[in-house]
Design a protein around this motif. Structure first.
Motif, PDB file in Angstrom:
ATOM      1  N   ILE A   1      40.381  30.193  43.295  1.00  0.00           N
ATOM      2  CA  ILE A   1      39.457  30.864  43.148  1.00  0.00           C
ATOM      3  C   ILE A   1      39.477  32.073  44.511  1.00  0.00           C
ATOM      4  O   ILE A   1      39.369  33.458  44.349  1.00  0.00           O
ATOM      5  N   LYS A   2      39.935  31.480  45.593  1.00  0.00           N
ATOM      6  CA  LYS A   2      40.006  32.083  46.827  1.00  0.00           C
ATOM      7  C   LYS A   2      40.955  33.056  46.582  1.00  0.00           C
ATOM      8  O   LYS A   2      40.972  34.227  47.255  1.00  0.00           O
ATOM      9  N   ARG A   3      42.236  32.644  46.082  1.00  0.00           N
ATOM     10  CA  ARG A   3      43.389  33.444  46.006  1.00  0.00           C
ATOM     11  C   ARG A   3      43.392  34.561  44.873  1.00  0.00           C
ATOM     12  O   ARG A   3      43.988  35.722  44.932  1.00  0.00           O
ATOM     13  N   SER A   4      42.496  34.321  43.724  1.00  0.00           N
ATOM     14  CA  SER A   4      42.566  35.027  42.582  1.00  0.00           C
ATOM     15  C   SER A   4      41.393  36.117  42.232  1.00  0.00           C
ATOM     16  O   SER A   4      41.546  37.154  41.665  1.00  0.00           O
TER      17      SER A   4
ATOM     18  N   GLY B   1      38.960  38.825  42.416  1.00  0.00           N
ATOM     19  CA  GLY B   1      39.149  40.597  42.768  1.00  0.00           C
ATOM     20  C   GLY B   1      40.710  40.897  42.188  1.00  0.00           C
ATOM     21  O   GLY B   1      40.624  41.994  42.068  1.00  0.00           O
ATOM     22  N   LYS B   2      41.364  40.071  41.836  1.00  0.00           N
ATOM     23  CA  LYS B   2      42.550  40.450  41.152  1.00  0.00           C
ATOM     24  C   LYS B   2      42.288  40.951  39.752  1.00  0.00           C
ATOM     25  O   LYS B   2      41.359  40.704  39.189  1.00  0.00           O
ATOM     26  N   THR B   3      43.378  41.778  39.419  1.00  0.00           N
ATOM     27  CA  THR B   3      43.231  42.073  37.883  1.00  0.00           C
ATOM     28  C   THR B   3      44.748  41.322  37.115  1.00  0.00           C
ATOM     29  O   THR B   3      45.752  41.396  37.586  1.00  0.00           O
ATOM     30  N   ILE B   4      44.292  40.518  36.221  1.00  0.00           N
ATOM     31  CA  ILE B   4      45.645  39.753  35.495  1.00  0.00           C
ATOM     32  C   ILE B   4      45.366  40.122  33.769  1.00  0.00           C
ATOM     33  O   ILE B   4      44.392  40.172  33.088  1.00  0.00           O
ATOM     34  N   ASN B   5      46.468  40.835  33.222  1.00  0.00           N
ATOM     35  CA  ASN B   5      46.466  41.435  32.042  1.00  0.00           C
ATOM     36  C   ASN B   5      45.301  42.262  31.547  1.00  0.00           C
ATOM     37  O   ASN B   5      44.728  41.996  30.659  1.00  0.00           O
ATOM     38  N   GLY B   6      44.852  43.069  32.778  1.00  0.00           N
ATOM     39  CA  GLY B   6      43.873  43.969  32.338  1.00  0.00           C
ATOM     40  C   GLY B   6      42.356  43.221  32.541  1.00  0.00           C
ATOM     41  O   GLY B   6      41.362  44.111  32.454  1.00  0.00           O
ATOM     42  N   ILE B   7      42.279  42.083  32.921  1.00  0.00           N
ATOM     43  CA  ILE B   7      41.003  41.668  33.070  1.00  0.00           C
ATOM     44  C   ILE B   7      40.857  41.261  34.686  1.00  0.00           C
ATOM     45  O   ILE B   7      41.503  40.719  35.367  1.00  0.00           O
ATOM     46  N   LYS B   8      39.855  41.637  34.966  1.00  0.00           N
ATOM     47  CA  LYS B   8      39.298  41.381  36.365  1.00  0.00           C
ATOM     48  C   LYS B   8      38.890  40.040  36.631  1.00  0.00           C
ATOM     49  O   LYS B   8      38.067  39.405  35.807  1.00  0.00           O
ATOM     50  N   ILE B   9      39.629  39.183  37.655  1.00  0.00           N
ATOM     51  CA  ILE B   9      39.028  37.830  37.708  1.00  0.00           C
ATOM     52  C   ILE B   9      37.938  37.634  38.658  1.00  0.00           C
ATOM     53  O   ILE B   9      37.797  38.331  39.876  1.00  0.00           O
TER      54      ILE B   9
END
Length: 208
Positions: A135-138, A140-148
């Motif tokens: 949760i801390k690392r991911s 706010g990131k975007t993976i495969n076009g999805i905002k985490i």
């Protein structure tokens, strides 16, 4: 004659009441049509799109709305549902997960809404503890076009288990679980993004 007057009075009042209800529903529907998706506050969600005569009911996008949205996806919010794979209740718990919380009597579980609600909260706490680093690392990131987001992660963990969510996040989205009905981690990350679940405290030993 007095009886006839009473009937006329009742009919008139009935039509007046019906007219007021129609005006209220129409106004709500028209008002909703004026508001585009982009204009809706990020703190609100359309939780039940057909609850009142096709009008929209808005709820704060908090943990309460999160759990009800998950429940609606899992079972349409029905406490006594058992699916074809044997998953139980409003949130579709597997027996192994229930045993982790020392729940062994599935019939009692199905007949006890309060127990089901407590079990869902406890599972969220445990999953948040297991995934705390991810949760801390991911977030706010975007993976495969999805905002985490944190809520998306917790929903995906409910679907697939925290371990599979870890694999997805740490592989950059290349390892993606899907269940027997075709639901995927990606779909849950997207569908349940952006809820405020900060009141859920990570707890390895959460109990019901």
């Amino acid at each position: 004659m007095r009886s006839q007057n009473r009937n006329i009075f009742f009919i008139k009042n009935k039509f007046i009441l019906f007219g007021i209800v129609l005006i209220f529903i129409s106004a709500t529907t028209i008002d909703n049509k004026k508001v585009s998706t982009k204009e809706i506050s990020k703190t609100r969600i359309i939780a039940f799109p057909k609850l009142i005569d096709n009008s929209l009911l808005y709820l704060p996008k908090d943990f309460m709305a999160f759990k009800e949205a998950v429940a609606f996806k899992e079972s349409q919010g029905k406490y006594r549902v058992v699916n074809t794979l044997g998953y139980l209740g409003k949130y579709q718990f597997g027996r192994t997960t229930l045993e982790r919380f020392r729940i062994y009597n599935t019939q009692h579980f199905l007949n006890n809404p309060e127990l089901q609600e407590k079990a869902f909260v406890a599972l969220c706490k445990v999953n948040k503890w297991i995934l705390r680093k991810d949760i801390k690392r991911s977030v706010g990131k975007t993976i495969n076009g999805i905002k985490i987001t944190e809520s998306g992660i917790l929903a995906a963990a409910h679907l697939s288990g925290a371990g599979n969510v870890k694999k997805f996040l740490r592989s950059g989205g290349t390892e993606c679980f899907s269940d027997a009905y075709g639901a995927t981690i990606q779909s849950y990350l997207k569908k349940f993004e952006g809820y405020n679940v900060s009141n859920i405290i990570a707890d390895k030993k959460a109990r019901v």
